[in-house]
Design a protein around this motif. Sequence first.
Motif, PDB file in Angstrom:
ATOM      1  N   ASP A 177      67.007 -37.013  50.367  1.00  0.00           N
ATOM      2  CA  ASP A 177      67.786 -35.851  50.794  1.00  0.00           C
ATOM      3  C   ASP A 177      67.109 -35.061  51.908  1.00  0.00           C
ATOM      4  OD1 ASP A 177      65.705 -34.861  49.364  1.00  0.00           O
ATOM      5  OD2 ASP A 177      66.911 -33.730  47.921  1.00  0.00           O
ATOM      6  N   PRO A 203      64.834 -35.630  55.978  1.00  0.00           N
ATOM      7  CA  PRO A 203      64.388 -36.582  57.002  1.00  0.00           C
ATOM      8  C   PRO A 203      62.940 -37.001  56.770  1.00  0.00           C
ATOM      9  CG  PRO A 203      64.467 -34.363  57.890  1.00  0.00           C
ATOM     10  CD  PRO A 203      65.093 -34.293  56.536  1.00  0.00           C
ATOM     11  N   GLU A 243      66.511 -51.422  59.327  1.00  0.00           N
ATOM     12  CA  GLU A 243      67.684 -51.174  58.486  1.00  0.00           C
ATOM     13  C   GLU A 243      68.426 -49.905  58.910  1.00  0.00           C
ATOM     14  OE1 GLU A 243      66.115 -51.002  54.552  1.00  0.00           O
ATOM     15  OE2 GLU A 243      65.739 -53.161  54.425  1.00  0.00           O
ATOM     16  N   ALA A 244      67.793 -49.116  59.780  1.00  0.00           N
ATOM     17  CA  ALA A 244      68.391 -47.876  60.311  1.00  0.00           C
ATOM     18  C   ALA A 244      68.888 -46.939  59.214  1.00  0.00           C
ATOM     19  CB  ALA A 244      69.530 -48.218  61.267  1.00  0.00           C
ATOM     20  N   PRO A 245      68.037 -46.596  58.252  1.00  0.00           N
ATOM     21  CA  PRO A 245      68.463 -45.616  57.235  1.00  0.00           C
ATOM     22  C   PRO A 245      68.759 -44.281  57.909  1.00  0.00           C
ATOM     23  CG  PRO A 245      66.105 -46.040  57.096  1.00  0.00           C
ATOM     24  CD  PRO A 245      66.649 -47.037  58.039  1.00  0.00           C
ATOM     25  N   PRO A 246      69.792 -43.577  57.468  1.00  0.00           N
ATOM     26  CA  PRO A 246      70.251 -42.380  58.184  1.00  0.00           C
ATOM     27  C   PRO A 246      69.237 -41.245  58.260  1.00  0.00           C
ATOM     28  CG  PRO A 246      71.365 -42.614  56.058  1.00  0.00           C
ATOM     29  CD  PRO A 246      70.656 -43.895  56.315  1.00  0.00           C
ATOM     30  N   LEU A 247      68.290 -41.171  57.324  1.00  0.00           N
ATOM     31  CA  LEU A 247      67.335 -40.065  57.319  1.00  0.00           C
ATOM     32  C   LEU A 247      66.018 -40.396  58.030  1.00  0.00           C
ATOM     33  CD1 LEU A 247      67.855 -38.725  53.679  1.00  0.00           C
ATOM     34  CD2 LEU A 247      68.642 -37.701  55.815  1.00  0.00           C
ATOM     35  N   ARG A 306      63.575 -40.729  60.938  1.00  0.00           N
ATOM     36  CA  ARG A 306      63.505 -40.055  62.230  1.00  0.00           C
ATOM     37  C   ARG A 306      62.466 -40.652  63.174  1.00  0.00           C
ATOM     38  NH1 ARG A 306      67.615 -38.792  60.472  1.00  0.00           N
ATOM     39  NH2 ARG A 306      68.436 -36.692  60.029  1.00  0.00           N
ATOM     40  N   LYS A 317      65.707 -48.175  66.729  1.00  0.00           N
ATOM     41  CA  LYS A 317      66.255 -47.158  67.640  1.00  0.00           C
ATOM     42  C   LYS A 317      65.525 -45.823  67.574  1.00  0.00           C
ATOM     43  CE  LYS A 317      69.500 -50.049  68.814  1.00  0.00           C
ATOM     44  NZ  LYS A 317      69.381 -50.751  70.124  1.00  0.00           N
ATOM     45  N   VAL A 318      64.774 -45.589  66.517  1.00  0.00           N
ATOM     46  CA  VAL A 318      64.085 -44.294  66.391  1.00  0.00           C
ATOM     47  C   VAL A 318      62.822 -44.288  67.252  1.00  0.00           C
ATOM     48  CG1 VAL A 318      64.967 -43.844  64.082  1.00  0.00           C
ATOM     49  CG2 VAL A 318      62.808 -45.107  64.365  1.00  0.00           C
TER      50      VAL A 318
END
Length: 232
Positions: free
Chosen positions: A57, A59, A78-82, A84, A169-170
Motif C-alpha cells: 500500500d 511506493p 513485472e512492472a508492479p504499480p508501486l 518506483r 521502465k523505472v
Amino acid sequence: MPTLVLLPGMDGTGDLFAPFLEALGDQFKTQVVRYPTDQELGYDELLALTRRFLPIDEPYIVLGESFSGHIAISLAAEAPPLLRGLILCCTFVRNPRPALEPLKSLLPFVPLHWSPSAALGWALLGSFGSIALRAAIAGAVRRVAPKVLRARLRSVASVDVSAMLATVKVPCLYLRASRDRMVPASASVHIQDVLPLVSVVQINAPHCLLQAEPAQAARVVSSFVSEVQGAL
C-alpha cells in the motif's frame, strides 16, 4: 518517501546490511528480505518468496545486491504499480565469469565451509574492511548450509536476465565497486548496453561495497531515492 527493499547477497541472511542501514539512519523506511539458510531454492522460488515482502500500500524501491540482482531485475520487469525505482549493487544480469562455466559440474565437491577466512576476505573485501567486518562476513557464510551455497552458485552460472532488464521502465541506479574481485566491470558495461538510461556510480570499494563503504553508498542511494521521490 518510498520504502527501500533490500535483497541480500549470496549468504542471503540480510545481516550484512547492518553497516549500510546504520549509515542510512531514519531517512526512509527499509525492508530487509532474508532467504532461508537451509533450503535449496532456485531464483524462481526466491523471487516468489521476495514478492511476499513487498509493500502492498505504499511506493517502494528495490535494491538487489550481488547474487540478488537477478531477483531485483525480475521484479522490476513485472512492472508492479508501486515500484518506483531499481538499484543494482555489484551485480550482473548474466554469469559474470563465463570462463568458469565448464567447472560448474565440480560444485558438489567444493568444500565451501572449509575456505579460509583470509581467502574469503581477500575475495570480498581486499584491503578494505575491519577485523569485525571480516568476521561478520565469515560468520554469515557459515550460517548457510553448504548445499544452499552450492545451489546459489549453480543459479549464478546459468543466469541471464538481459531480456528482462531491457523492459524495465523505472529509474535505475548501478553501484559499481572499482576494486571488485568478484564481479568485473564488464558486468556493468553490459547492463548499460541493455539499459542505456541506467545511472552508474563508481565507488572506491571492494565487492562488499555496502559493508566496506556504507556512508558513501548511503549518500548515493539517498540522493537517488530523493530524485525518485521528486519525480512522483
